[in-house]
Design a protein around this motif. Structure first.
Motif, short mmCIF file in Angstrom:
data_model
loop_
_atom_site.label_atom_id
_atom_site.label_comp_id
_atom_site.label_asym_id
_atom_site.label_seq_id
_atom_site.Cartn_x
_atom_site.Cartn_y
_atom_site.Cartn_z
N VAL A 1 10.65 41.07 17.58
CA VAL A 1 12.05 41.01 17.14
C VAL A 1 12.92 41.80 18.11
N LEU A 2 12.48 42.99 18.49
CA LEU A 2 13.27 43.81 19.41
C LEU A 2 13.42 43.14 20.77
N ALA A 3 12.36 42.48 21.23
CA ALA A 3 12.44 41.76 22.52
C ALA A 3 13.49 40.65 22.44
N ASN B 1 16.94 42.19 22.44
CA ASN B 1 17.31 42.64 23.79
C ASN B 1 17.77 41.46 24.64
N ASP B 2 17.05 40.34 24.55
CA ASP B 2 17.45 39.13 25.29
C ASP B 2 18.83 38.65 24.84
N ASP C 1 24.66 36.85 23.27
CA ASP C 1 24.45 35.88 22.19
C ASP C 1 24.92 36.46 20.86
N LEU C 2 25.82 35.79 20.19
CA LEU C 2 26.31 36.23 18.89
C LEU C 2 26.02 35.18 17.81
N SER C 3 24.96 34.40 18.02
CA SER C 3 24.62 33.34 17.08
C SER C 3 24.10 33.93 15.76
N PRO C 4 24.05 33.11 14.72
CA PRO C 4 23.55 33.58 13.42
C PRO C 4 22.12 34.12 13.48
N ARG C 5 21.34 33.68 14.46
CA ARG C 5 19.96 34.17 14.52
C ARG C 5 19.92 35.65 14.84
#
Length: 53
Positions: free
Chosen positions: A18-20, A23-24, A30-34
């Motif tokens: 999740v942290l990786a 970081n990406d 990226d400000l997507s809902p994910r």
């Protein structure tokens, strides 16, 4: 809501993944809902790991 039990090692591995991804996402802006979903998962994993100590 989905509930699951993880072993400590599994939780640490999942937290690392999740942290990786976060970081990406931060690197490319990226400000997507994910991103919000990943942040919620990160927080839940961190809380769960603290409670195991």
């Amino acid at each position: 809501m989905v509930g699951m039990e993880l072993e400590r090692v599994e939780a640490l591995e999942l937290l690392g993944m999740v942290l990786a991804h976060l970081n990406d996402a931060e690197a490319v802006g990226d400000l997507s809902p994910r991103v919000a979903t990943l942040m919620a998962i990160r927080d839940k994993l961190a809380t769960g790991l603290r409670e195991l100590q």
